[in-house]
Design a protein around this motif. Structure first.
Motif, PDB file in Angstrom:
ATOM      1  N   PRO A  97     -53.459  -6.961 -97.468  1.00  0.00           N
ATOM      2  CA  PRO A  97     -54.186  -5.713 -97.714  1.00  0.00           C
ATOM      3  C   PRO A  97     -55.501  -5.670 -96.945  1.00  0.00           C
ATOM      4  N   GLY A 311     -48.069  -1.633-102.439  1.00  0.00           N
ATOM      5  CA  GLY A 311     -48.382  -0.413-101.702  1.00  0.00           C
ATOM      6  C   GLY A 311     -48.702  -0.666-100.248  1.00  0.00           C
ATOM      7  N   ASP A 315     -54.111   0.817 -96.934  1.00  0.00           N
ATOM      8  CA  ASP A 315     -54.878   1.590 -97.905  1.00  0.00           C
ATOM      9  C   ASP A 315     -55.943   0.684 -98.518  1.00  0.00           C
ATOM     10  N   CYS A 318     -55.300  -0.821-101.947  1.00  0.00           N
ATOM     11  CA  CYS A 318     -54.127  -1.669-102.176  1.00  0.00           C
ATOM     12  C   CYS A 318     -54.544  -3.099-102.510  1.00  0.00           C
TER      13      CYS A 318
END
Length: 476
Positions: A97, A311, A315, A318
């Protein structure tokens, strides 16, 4: 960020065409789309790179701490300048992430270099023992073979230590995540190291990595990866009796003693198990709690894991990205099926299948209890977002459970009484133990006991893995 010459290798201070003709496709594990292609180097490329490193060794090994420190400082500043681009590269190549990539994947290497810079003088200092002068010298040419889970951090940890010691080196990054190594090489090219001091040859571990480990021109191999691969590296290196530094993995534990702040300790333990989708060698994937507080601990753990919704790793919100490859995903799922058959009870996750993204190598996080200490879920490194919660009666049983592993990399002990926590920590057979919420120290030695590996990385101890010790007996 620099443009990356992905069809080339970096040898002798220049980007050159590889001698091998094969290539390796690089996939974004969140989209399953190919994003790049890099050379699949062979023994001829390895020989070329090692020869360049050996030619550069006399000059670089003759430099002093000031020149080496200046090079590390220049590298540190360049990493800071390109931190955002590096973070995005790591996210795209292995799925970490983006927020975690910014904070840890690219933030930690800067702290690692700070540790080397601060400890360089002490690591290279001579000492007097009676009538002997004991000096430290560069061991020679180093092979750095790095993994995919922390591709930039592990490369910097090995490169920084080798350069600080006065060694020249050849880097072989993981075939799953080579793009950050290319970006790092561009940065190193810009700081002006002499030609041949640093070289890059991408390729597969079974071919390029094996050739590096076996090459007679290599004096030390620093490898981070799986236990199976580490055994092969060690066997290949042993043929020429070269030194190895092997960081191979772990099955670490969070030990929550009876007087600890349970909610804080359990929350920390869950985060440790799940960050980077559980793909961390020192992840504390076993949570040991007092038996009379097991249900309370499970309630806390369920609440924490609920925030880890798989996810898009690009992002910023996330917390849980994909696993790095389809093979890794299948391996983790096989472990979960085995856990269910062995009698362990799943108490959180995976939730509804539709919560997983349609594309990508995602595995939902899960928490398990009723885990037998002799089961694979308690003993084997799964390398996925999986946490085993186990109960104990007293401190002695907690220590016994924590030590019931072939690995011995890391642990955390939580207690309201620091002396009690230290007493337990001293009995844990691991390389590093955090007491309560102690922060990671990038200058302290990192490595493990038993099958977690051989040698230490980071700081003064990491530099000394790349040195030989010589005793000079002086006349009376």
């Amino acid at each position: 960020m620099y443009s990356l010459p992905l069809r080339s290798v970096f040898i002798g201070g220049r980007w050159v065409a590889p001698r091998a003709t094969g290539t390796i496709a690089v996939e974004n594990p969140a989209t399953q789309h190919q994003i790049a292609e890099v050379p699949d180097c062979d023994s001829a490329d390895v020989w070329h790179a090692v020869d360049a490193a050996r030619s550069a060794l006399p000059g670089w090994s003759a430099t002093g701490p000031a020149e080496r420190g200046a090079a590390l400082t220049a590298l540190r500043e360049a990493l800071l300048e390109h931190q955002e681009g590096l973070a995005r590269t790591v996210t795209r190549e292995m799925g970490s992430p983006i927020t975690f990539a910014r904070r840890v994947q690219t933030g930690l290497p800067v702290k690692v270099l700070d540790g080397f810079i601060d400890e360089l003088a002490a690591a290279t200092a001579q000492e007097r023992i009676g009538h002997s002068l004991v000096v430290r010298e560069p061991i020679g040419v180093a092979a750095a073979i790095t993994p995919w889970n922390y591709p930039l951090h592990q490369a910097v940890a090995k490169i920084g230590a080798a350069l600080a010691a006065g060694c020249t080196l050849v880097l072989k990054p993981s075939e799953l995540a080579p793009l950050s190594a290319y970006a790092l090489t561009r940065i190193i090219e810009g700081i002006g190291l002499p030609p041949g001091v640093f070289n890059l040859v991408p390729g597969r571990g079974s071919t390029t990595g094996a050739a590096l480990a076996a090459d007679d021109g290599v004096d030390v191999v620093s490898f981070t990866g799986s236990l199976e691969a580490g055994r092969k590296i060690g066997a290949a290196a042993a043929q020429s009796v070269k030194r190895t530094c092997l960081e191979l993995g772990g099955k670490s534990a969070t030990v929550v003693l009876s007087d600890a702040d349970l909610a804080t300790a359990v929350e920390d333990g869950v985060h440790s198990a799940l960050h980077n989708a559980g793909q961390t060698c020192s992840a504390r994937t076993r949570l040991l709690v007092p038996r009379h507080r097991l249900d309370e601990a499970l309630d806390v753990a369920r609440a924490v894991v609920a925030a880890y919704v798989p996810g898009d790793p690009e992002d910023p919100a996330c917390l849980l990205g994909p696993l790095a490859s389809a093979q890794q995903r299948e391996r983790v799922l096989a472990h979960l099926e085995l856990a269910a058959r062995s009698g362990a009870r799943q108490v959180a996750g995976p939730g509804r299948p539709e919560r997983l993204p349609h594309l990508g190598h995602y595995v939902a996080p899960s928490i398990w209890t009723g885990v037998s200490p002799s089961s694979p879920l308690a003993l084997e490194e799964i390398f996925g977002p999986v946490l085993a919660v186990m109960a104990f009666g007293d401190d002695e049983e907690a220590v016994s459970l924590a030590n019931h592993s072939d690995y011995g990399l890391a642990a955390t002990v939580w207690s309201a009484d620091t002396d009690r926590a230290l007493s337990v920590a001293r009995r844990l057979q691991v390389g590093q133990v955090d007491i309560n919420d102690a922060k990671f120290n990038a200058a302290a030695p990192f490595g493990g006991f038993r099958q977690s590996g051989v040698g230490r990385e980071l700081g003064r101890h990491g530099i000394q893995e790349f040195q030989e010790v010589k005793s000079l007996q002086l006349p009376a």
